[in-house]
Design an enzyme around this catalytic site. Structure first.
Site, short mmCIF file in Angstrom:
data_model
loop_
_atom_site.label_atom_id
_atom_site.label_comp_id
_atom_site.label_asym_id
_atom_site.label_seq_id
_atom_site.Cartn_x
_atom_site.Cartn_y
_atom_site.Cartn_z
N VAL A 7 0.86 -1.17 0.00
CA VAL A 7 0.00 0.00 0.00
C VAL A 7 0.91 1.23 0.00
O VAL A 7 1.60 1.49 0.98
CB VAL A 7 -0.92 0.02 1.24
CG1 VAL A 7 -1.83 1.25 1.22
CG2 VAL A 7 -1.75 -1.26 1.34
N GLU A 8 0.92 1.95 -1.12
CA GLU A 8 1.80 3.11 -1.25
C GLU A 8 1.15 4.38 -0.74
O GLU A 8 -0.07 4.46 -0.54
CB GLU A 8 2.19 3.30 -2.73
CG GLU A 8 3.08 2.20 -3.25
CD GLU A 8 3.52 2.40 -4.67
OE1 GLU A 8 4.45 1.70 -5.08
OE2 GLU A 8 2.95 3.25 -5.40
N TYR A 35 5.78 8.39 0.38
CA TYR A 35 6.61 7.19 0.37
C TYR A 35 6.90 6.57 1.74
O TYR A 35 6.76 5.38 1.92
CB TYR A 35 7.93 7.40 -0.40
CG TYR A 35 7.67 7.63 -1.87
CD1 TYR A 35 7.32 6.57 -2.70
CD2 TYR A 35 7.75 8.89 -2.42
CE1 TYR A 35 7.06 6.77 -4.05
CE2 TYR A 35 7.49 9.11 -3.77
CZ TYR A 35 7.15 8.04 -4.58
OH TYR A 35 6.89 8.24 -5.89
N GLU A 48 4.44 -8.01 2.69
CA GLU A 48 4.83 -8.94 3.74
C GLU A 48 4.45 -8.41 5.11
O GLU A 48 3.86 -9.12 5.94
CB GLU A 48 6.34 -9.19 3.70
CG GLU A 48 6.84 -9.76 2.39
CD GLU A 48 7.27 -8.69 1.38
OE1 GLU A 48 6.48 -7.74 1.12
OE2 GLU A 48 8.38 -8.81 0.85
N CYS A 90 12.17 -6.77 1.31
CA CYS A 90 13.10 -5.70 1.63
C CYS A 90 13.71 -5.93 3.02
O CYS A 90 13.29 -6.82 3.76
CB CYS A 90 12.39 -4.35 1.58
SG CYS A 90 11.30 -4.02 2.98
N CYS A 122 11.18 -5.71 5.98
CA CYS A 122 10.34 -6.91 6.08
C CYS A 122 11.14 -8.08 6.66
O CYS A 122 10.63 -8.87 7.46
CB CYS A 122 9.75 -7.28 4.73
SG CYS A 122 8.49 -6.11 4.19
#
Length: 140
Positions: free
Chosen positions: A43-44, A48, A55, A93, A96
């Site tokens: 969810v952007e 940012y 995840e 990432c 996560c």
């Protein structure tokens, strides 16, 4: 564990991704030790920083329901225009991975990176997060 089902549910979760800035949609399906599967998508946000990965969305859904033990996660991702057969492996990432360190067994938790239900790679958390830091480091 039915890996194909976990991957299928990750692809299904990807459909709900909100990615108006990157157009890179990610889906995750997290298998809890109790057998329940929690899905998540990225969810952007225009600034940012508040963006949340698929995840972590799955983990936070599970944790918010009192679940804190997990066996595996399947992760799929690609640009919004990516068609079946064109997906690449999408690793989690660093943030996560650190969330996984908090809730998962370092030597046994399985991360499945999938291009399709038949084409996937499987890793242990210890392989993708060598020298990971967790709560055990604080108990010295």
């Amino acid at each position: 564990m039915n890996k194909s089902e976990l991957i299928r549910l990750a692809f299904k979760a990807r459909e709900n991704a909100y990615t108006p800035y990157s157009n890179f949609k990610v889906g995750a399906a997290l298998l809890a030790k109790n057998g329940k599967i929690y899905q998540g998508c990225n969810v952007e946000n225009a600034t940012y920083s508040p963006t949340n990965c698929a995840e972590r969305t799955a983990f936070f859904k599970a944790v918010s329901e009192g679940v804190r033990e997990f066996d595996a996660i399947a992760i799929v991702g690609g640009l919004e225009t990516t068609k079946e057969g064109e997906f690449e492996y999408t690793p989690p990432c660093g943030v996560c991975r650190q969330v996984m360190m908090e809730f998962c067994d370092y030597n046994n938790f399985i991360i499945i990176l999938a291009k399709s239900e038949q084409d996937y790679k499987e890793y242990k958390l210890s392989e993708i997060m060598p020298l990971g830091f967790n709560k055990n480091n604080l108990n010295n």
